[in-house]
Design a protein around this motif. Structure first.
Motif, PDB file in Angstrom:
ATOM      1  N   GLN A  47       0.850  -1.183   0.000  1.00 21.48           N
ATOM      2  CA  GLN A  47       0.000   0.000   0.000  1.00 21.48           C
ATOM      3  C   GLN A  47       0.892   1.240   0.000  1.00 21.48           C
ATOM      4  N   ASN A  48       0.289   2.420   0.070  1.00 23.29           N
ATOM      5  CA  ASN A  48       1.061   3.660  -0.060  1.00 23.29           C
ATOM      6  C   ASN A  48       1.068   4.488   1.229  1.00 23.29           C
ATOM      7  N   ILE A  49       1.071   3.819   2.381  1.00 26.31           N
ATOM      8  CA  ILE A  49       1.283   4.523   3.650  1.00 26.31           C
ATOM      9  C   ILE A  49       2.766   4.450   3.984  1.00 26.31           C
ATOM     10  N   GLY A  50       3.435   5.581   3.928  1.00 27.12           N
ATOM     11  CA  GLY A  50       4.851   5.627   4.287  1.00 27.12           C
ATOM     12  C   GLY A  50       5.031   5.687   5.792  1.00 27.12           C
ATOM     13  N   ILE A  51       6.039   4.981   6.291  1.00 30.70           N
ATOM     14  CA  ILE A  51       6.345   4.972   7.724  1.00 30.70           C
ATOM     15  C   ILE A  51       7.807   5.370   7.905  1.00 30.70           C
ATOM     16  N   ILE A  52       8.029   6.361   8.769  1.00 32.09           N
ATOM     17  CA  ILE A  52       9.397   6.795   9.049  1.00 32.09           C
ATOM     18  C   ILE A  52       9.517   7.092  10.544  1.00 32.09           C
ATOM     19  N   LYS A  53      10.654   6.787  11.112  1.00 30.68           N
ATOM     20  CA  LYS A  53      10.886   7.048  12.536  1.00 30.68           C
ATOM     21  C   LYS A  53      11.721   8.305  12.704  1.00 30.68           C
ATOM     22  N   ASP A  54      11.326   9.148  13.678  1.00 33.30           N
ATOM     23  CA  ASP A  54      12.076  10.366  13.931  1.00 33.30           C
ATOM     24  C   ASP A  54      13.224  10.089  14.904  1.00 33.30           C
ATOM     25  N   ASP A  55      13.889  11.160  15.350  1.00 28.77           N
ATOM     26  CA  ASP A  55      15.052  11.007  16.231  1.00 28.77           C
ATOM     27  C   ASP A  55      14.714  10.346  17.563  1.00 28.77           C
ATOM     28  N   SER A  56      13.456  10.456  17.979  1.00 28.82           N
ATOM     29  CA  SER A  56      13.039   9.840  19.244  1.00 28.82           C
ATOM     30  C   SER A  56      12.531   8.412  19.045  1.00 28.82           C
ATOM     31  N   ASN A  57      12.707   7.879  17.833  1.00 34.57           N
ATOM     32  CA  ASN A  57      12.313   6.511  17.482  1.00 34.57           C
ATOM     33  C   ASN A  57      10.794   6.331  17.437  1.00 34.57           C
ATOM     34  N   GLU A  58      10.073   7.442  17.302  1.00 34.70           N
ATOM     35  CA  GLU A  58       8.619   7.374  17.178  1.00 34.70           C
ATOM     36  C   GLU A  58       8.235   7.321  15.702  1.00 34.70           C
ATOM     37  N   ALA A  59       7.329   6.420  15.351  1.00 35.73           N
ATOM     38  CA  ALA A  59       6.924   6.237  13.957  1.00 35.73           C
ATOM     39  C   ALA A  59       5.958   7.334  13.524  1.00 35.73           C
TER      40      ALA A  59
END
Length: 239
Positions: A97-109
């Motif tokens: 599917q086309n939901i992108g997931i990325i984690k920030d510096d605090s490791n939160e998605a």
């Protein structure tokens, strides 16, 4: 000559004795198991369909599901064509599917929709899950102790616990892979139905809860991601 006659007599007597003895051996009859059980192992293949999609979200390819396990068959009547099934199994499910997931510096998605807003191409974006499942079935069939070919309708409920989830992205900006994202619901459950004759049995799973936690939202639209799955496919039962 006398020696040959004695030898011939011994051989003839032994042969006739063997034939007589063999004729006396009873032919074993087929043993009928009146306490038989059915369909205690299963293997399944499904096409996974995402429903309740947020705005702009869509499936982008074939989403595959595999399952297998053991079900304890517990007949409820003397004919043994009505039963309860209690089991344990494993499943693998992928969702393109086309939901992108990325984690920030605090490791939160963080979640965002890959649409025309982004000016880069990608070749892969999916997540897949590994789960331990506990199926419960009410079973009706036309089986008999003598026949292995029969009609069956099994309805039930399945609870699954996700012990692993993985998100994959590949595109112009690079490759991203995350394991065990907190946003997924670890406990997933739904209704099941399998029906068919002999080897070929159609299978349906309808999820009753969403894949993601209530607080998971897309970054662009601000909507909660409440999507869930319907799985359609084939299931094969083995004694």
């Amino acid at each position: 000559m006398k020696t040959y006659c004695i030898l011939f007599f011994i051989i003839s007597f032994g042969f006739s004795k063997a034939c007589f003895s063999q004729g006396d051996i009873p032919v074993p009859s087929k043993v009928i198991d009146s306490l038989y059980k059915e369909d205690q192992f299963y293997l399944g293949l499904t096409y996974n369909i995402l429903v309740k999609l947020p705005t702009g979200v869509k499936q982008t390819g074939f989403s595959l599901g595999l399952q297998g396990g053991f079900i304890k068959d517990i007949p409820l009547n003397k004919r043994r064509n009505i039963a309860i099934g209690l089991g344990i199994g494993y499943s693998y499910n992928s969702y393109n599917q086309n939901i992108g997931i990325i984690k920030d510096d605090s490791n939160e998605a963080k979640y965002f929709v890959l649409d025309d807003t982004y000016e880069f191409d990608y070749t892969k974006n999916n997540f897949y899950q590994h789960a331990i499942e506990l199926p419960i079935e009410f079973r009706w069939r036309t089986s008999t102790p003598e026949s292995y070919r029969f009609w069956r309708i099994y309805t039930g409920f399945k609870v699954g616990y996700l012990f692993s989830n993985i998100s994959n992205f590949k595109g112009e900006v690079g490759s991203l892979r995350y394991n065990d994202i907190d946003g997924f619901n670890d406990l997933q459950y739904g209704l099941t139905l399998s029906a068919g004759y002999n080897t070929w049995n159609f299978y349906v799973y309808y999820a009753l809860n969403p894949m993601f936690n209530d607080d998971v939202k897309t970054a662009l639209k601000g909507e909660r991601i409440e999507m869930s799955a319907i799985k359609l496919g084939l299931i094969f039962y083995i004694l």
